[in-house]
Scaffold this motif. Structure first.
Motif, PDB file in Angstrom:
ATOM      1  N   THR A   4       0.838  -1.193   0.000  1.00  8.18           N
ATOM      2  CA  THR A   4       0.000   0.000   0.000  1.00  8.18           C
ATOM      3  C   THR A   4       0.874   1.244   0.000  1.00  8.18           C
ATOM      4  O   THR A   4       1.770   1.376   0.841  1.00  8.18           O
ATOM      5  N   PRO A   5       0.662   2.158  -0.933  1.00  3.14           N
ATOM      6  CA  PRO A   5       1.486   3.377  -0.971  1.00  3.14           C
ATOM      7  C   PRO A   5       1.388   4.156   0.339  1.00  3.14           C
ATOM      8  O   PRO A   5       0.304   4.274   0.921  1.00  3.14           O
ATOM      9  N   TYR A   6       2.516   4.642   0.781  1.00  3.54           N
ATOM     10  CA  TYR A   6       2.580   5.390   2.045  1.00  3.54           C
ATOM     11  C   TYR A   6       2.392   6.875   1.779  1.00  3.54           C
ATOM     12  O   TYR A   6       3.047   7.456   0.908  1.00  3.54           O
ATOM     13  N   ASP A   7       1.487   7.500   2.497  1.00  4.05           N
ATOM     14  CA  ASP A   7       1.257   8.938   2.378  1.00  4.05           C
ATOM     15  C   ASP A   7       1.702   9.606   3.674  1.00  4.05           C
ATOM     16  O   ASP A   7       1.021   9.501   4.700  1.00  4.05           O
ATOM     17  N   PRO A   8       2.854  10.318   3.694  1.00  2.00           N
ATOM     18  CA  PRO A   8       3.343  10.960   4.921  1.00  2.00           C
ATOM     19  C   PRO A   8       2.343  11.946   5.505  1.00  2.00           C
ATOM     20  O   PRO A   8       2.371  12.224   6.713  1.00  2.00           O
TER      21      PRO A   8
END
Length: 279
Positions: A4-8
């Protein structure tokens, strides 16, 4: 483990900077990263430019620390100065590492763009000259390469009017009850320090009883550490130049390696080295 792409932003990271200060803004990276302008099509000219520009940035920091450390010593504030002196030594360690990168450039690589340098040379670095003057290697003849820039010449002349870092350190000895001759303490600051038996004996007293003169002992070792790294930087400069251009003259007209070898003979804090033989 997840793909899952990480969104800071989910954890509060700032992601929008319209009208707000960003990393690029704070560090003024646009002018810094667009200040490289090779004059040839040679691939390695970029390496040459970046290496020298980053070295000038490290020297900028060294001057910042040196002037502050000298001021603290003149004000009899030793302990904060110790941290700065330790930092300066590590700056020269960093400068040493830069030669390792430059040494990946072969003589053939350098020859491909050397003529584009014209008469420019690291010999003309006014920041390096300031470092030498502050450390005590004072030679008024070295003002001449900067005469075309009155602002820089004035800055360097002001350095010659100020006590050197070693002068500031020597003044600590009488304040601790270890006398020095007036000729040492009150000499013309524009002239280089000349080693004397009296100064060597004064430092030797510190080294014979470090528990009595602990701050002076630590000051002396900080200075030796600084000069140790500075010498390594000069030596690595020499070997890099010899590896790349051999015995050719420098672009600025110096003898190249012969000039750099002469600089190796300069000792900044002489009595701190000679006392080791007599202890």
């Amino acid at each position: 483990m997840t793909n899952t792409p990480y969104d800071p932003a989910a954890e509060g990271a700032q992601m929008r900077f319209d009208g707000r200060m960003s990393y690029t803004d704070y560090l003024h990276l646009d002018p810094i990263l667009t200040a490289q302008h090779p004059l040839s099509t040679a691939h390695d000219e970029m390496l040459f430019i970046v290496q020298h520009q980053t070295s000038e940035l490290w020297m900028r920091l060294a001057i910042h620390e040196l002037t502050a450390a000298r001021a603290l010593l003149l004000d009899d504030t030793l302990r904060p100065a110790f941290k700065m002196l330790a930092r300066i030594a590590r700056i020269f360690e960093q400068l040493n590492s830069a030669w390792d990168v430059l040494r990946t450039m072969t003589p053939s690589d350098y020859t491909a763009f050397r003529e584009t340098l014209g008469q420019s040379s690291g010999f003309q670095s006014w920041q390096y000259r300031r470092i030498e003057f502050i450390l005590g290697n004072r030679n008024a003849a070295m003002l001449r390469p900067h005469a075309h820039r009155p602002d820089l010449a004035a800055l360097l002349e002001e350095d010659l009017r100020q006590p050197s870092l070693y002068d500031a350190a020597l003044r600590q000895l009488p304040r601790a009850g270890i006398p020095l001759p007036d000729a040492v303490l009150n000499r013309d600051p524009a002239t280089p320090h000349v080693a004397t038996p009296e100064v060597e004996e004064a430092w030797a007293r510190v080294y014979r009883a470090p528990e009595t003169h602990w701050e002076l002992y630590e000051l002396a070792e900080k200075l030796v550490d600084l000069e140790d790294y500075f010498r390594r930087w000069r030596f690595n400069h020499l070997t890099t130049v010899e590896r790349v251009i051999g015995l050719k003259r420098g672009t600025g007209g110096t003898g190249g390696t012969s000039y750099l070898k002469r600089m190796l003979d300069t000792v900044l804090f002489p009595e701190l080295w000679t006392l080791r033989t007599t202890l």
